[in-house]
Enzyme design. Structure first.
Site, short mmCIF file in Angstrom:
data_model
loop_
_atom_site.label_atom_id
_atom_site.label_comp_id
_atom_site.label_asym_id
_atom_site.label_seq_id
_atom_site.Cartn_x
_atom_site.Cartn_y
_atom_site.Cartn_z
N CYS A 133 0.66 -1.24 -0.35
CA CYS A 133 0.50 0.09 0.10
C CYS A 133 0.77 1.18 0.01
CB CYS A 133 -0.90 -0.01 1.67
SG CYS A 133 -0.10 -0.61 2.36
N HIS A 249 -3.17 6.01 4.89
CA HIS A 249 -1.03 6.72 5.27
C HIS A 249 -0.52 7.34 4.76
CE1 HIS A 249 -1.61 1.97 6.08
NE2 HIS A 249 -0.64 1.50 5.20
C1 2RA Z 1 1.23 -2.06 7.26
N1 2RA Z 1 1.84 -2.10 4.56
O1 2RA Z 1 0.61 -1.04 6.53
C2 2RA Z 1 1.74 -3.25 5.65
C3 2RA Z 1 0.05 -4.70 4.95
N2 2RA Z 1 -0.69 -3.04 4.15
O2 2RA Z 1 1.17 -2.66 7.90
#
Ligand code: 2RA
Length: 348
Positions: A133, A249
């Site tokens: 991601c 994120h």
């Molecule tokens: C996380 N990128 O953010 C890793 C898996 N989704 O934990």
């Protein structure tokens, strides 16, 4: 097109079903949700309030890959390693969200907005890997900048939400937050999904660290962009941090070029790129934040780029701030965009 969603009860699987319900793909036939035996028979369509006709959940050990045109895996690397080749051998195009195959030379690692050419021919093993991601949002912000100069180095710090840890991650953030607000001792909170209590905290480790001190997530942020951008020598340094955010994120990205660049040229290149929401540097333009981005059904399908600014000590470098919903942009949407891209090819 008959589609199996393996890991259908997880956070990414649910996003896949919601996007299919929203009509992201034309001509969807059977939708076969696959999950653990404990979930067998559940009506996820009714549970999620979907209009799309979805078959009752099939237990992993009972699923029949025959007749499935596309299989989207979001059930972790061990299950992908074991079952993705079985679905591929039965003729399905497999899109795998796990890390199982991402760095295999004969498996394309695809972000449709960045390297669609990787799907001109059917993948040799019938498997396409969906990037991590935090990689997807990073390369979708970097790719347009290749129009203003040759990228030489990327330094990225990621601030990754609890939903990256799946349902357990979300539950743990809620549990530890509730406990602390009730006056509990944070040290008493059991180290669970993230190894440390996440509430009101930052954890500078996502995935275990290797002998050199780099975490598994930081390795992904270094290796995957090189493969997707076709830049094996790209210098990438990463720090991945788990933060007490429910979903979305964020990344602080320092991009160095081989020659001087300007923030205005970068903003123009980004603004010309479909799928990006770009914020200028006028105070009225604001900046992207995970909570509002993820709260909007339209904004959570875009990569948000703001705080584009010069490095005042290096005319060949820029700073960016990149935010995206890690469950849609960073997983389910990218996977289904891969399917959509493949659907237009003669080989599917
Ligand atoms: C996380 N990128 O953010 C890793 C898996 N989704 O934990």
């Amino acid at each position: 097109m008959d589609i199996a969603v393996i890991g259908a009860t997880g956070v990414v699987g649910r996003e896949c079903l919601a996007l299919l319900d929203g009509g992201i793909l034309p001509d969807v036939g059977r939708v076969v949700p696959v999950a653990s035996a404990a979930s067998a028979g559940r009506d996820l369509g009714a549970e999620q309030g979907l209009d799309l006709k979805i078959e009752p959940v099939v237990a992993l050990e009972d699923v029949d890959p025959a007749g499935v045109d596309v299989a989207i895996f979001s059930a972790g690397a061990p299950i992908s390693t074991r079952l993705a080749p079985v679905f591929a051998a039965a003729g399905a195009l497999v899109v795998d969200n796990s890390s199982a195959f991402r760095m295999d030379d004969d498996v394309p690692l695809v972000v449709p907005q960045v390297n669609p050419q990787m799907l001109e021919a059917r993948p040799a093993r019938g498997i396409v890997a969906n990037p991590n991601c935090s990689t997807i949002q990073l390369v979708r912000a970097l790719h347009p900048l290749r129009a203003i100069g040759e990228i030489d180095r990327v330094i990225v710090s990621s601030y990754q939400s609890a939903s990256g840890g799946g349902l357990r991650g979300l539950e743990e953030l809620a549990d530890t937050t509730r406990a602390l607000l009730d006056g509990a001792d944070p040290a008493a909170a059991r180290p669970g999904k993230f190894g440390q209590p996440l509430a009101f905290n930052l954890i500078p480790e996502i995935g275990l660290r290797d002998a050199d001190g780099h975490s598994h997530e930081e390795r992904k942020l270094r290796r995957e962009p090189r493969k997707i951008l076709g830049m094996p020598g790209l210098r990438v340094a990463a720090t991945a941090v788990r933060v007490a955010v429910v979903n979305g994120h964020s990344e602080a990205v320092h991009v160095s070029f081989t020659a001087p660049v300007s923030p205005d040229d970068a903003l123009a290149a980004l603004r010309d790129t479909p799928g990006l929401r770009v914020y200028g540097n006028d105070p009225a333009d604001g900046y992207p934040m995970p909570q509002p981005v993820c709260a909007s059904p339209t904004e959570r399908r875009l990569v948000h780029v703001g705080r584009v600014r010069a490095d005042e000590d290096d005319p060949c470098a820029l700073w960016l701030w990149v935010v995206a919903d890690n469950l849609t942009v960073g997983a389910a949407l990218n996977a289904l965009e891969i399917v959509s891209l493949a659907a237009g090819k003669s080989w599917l």
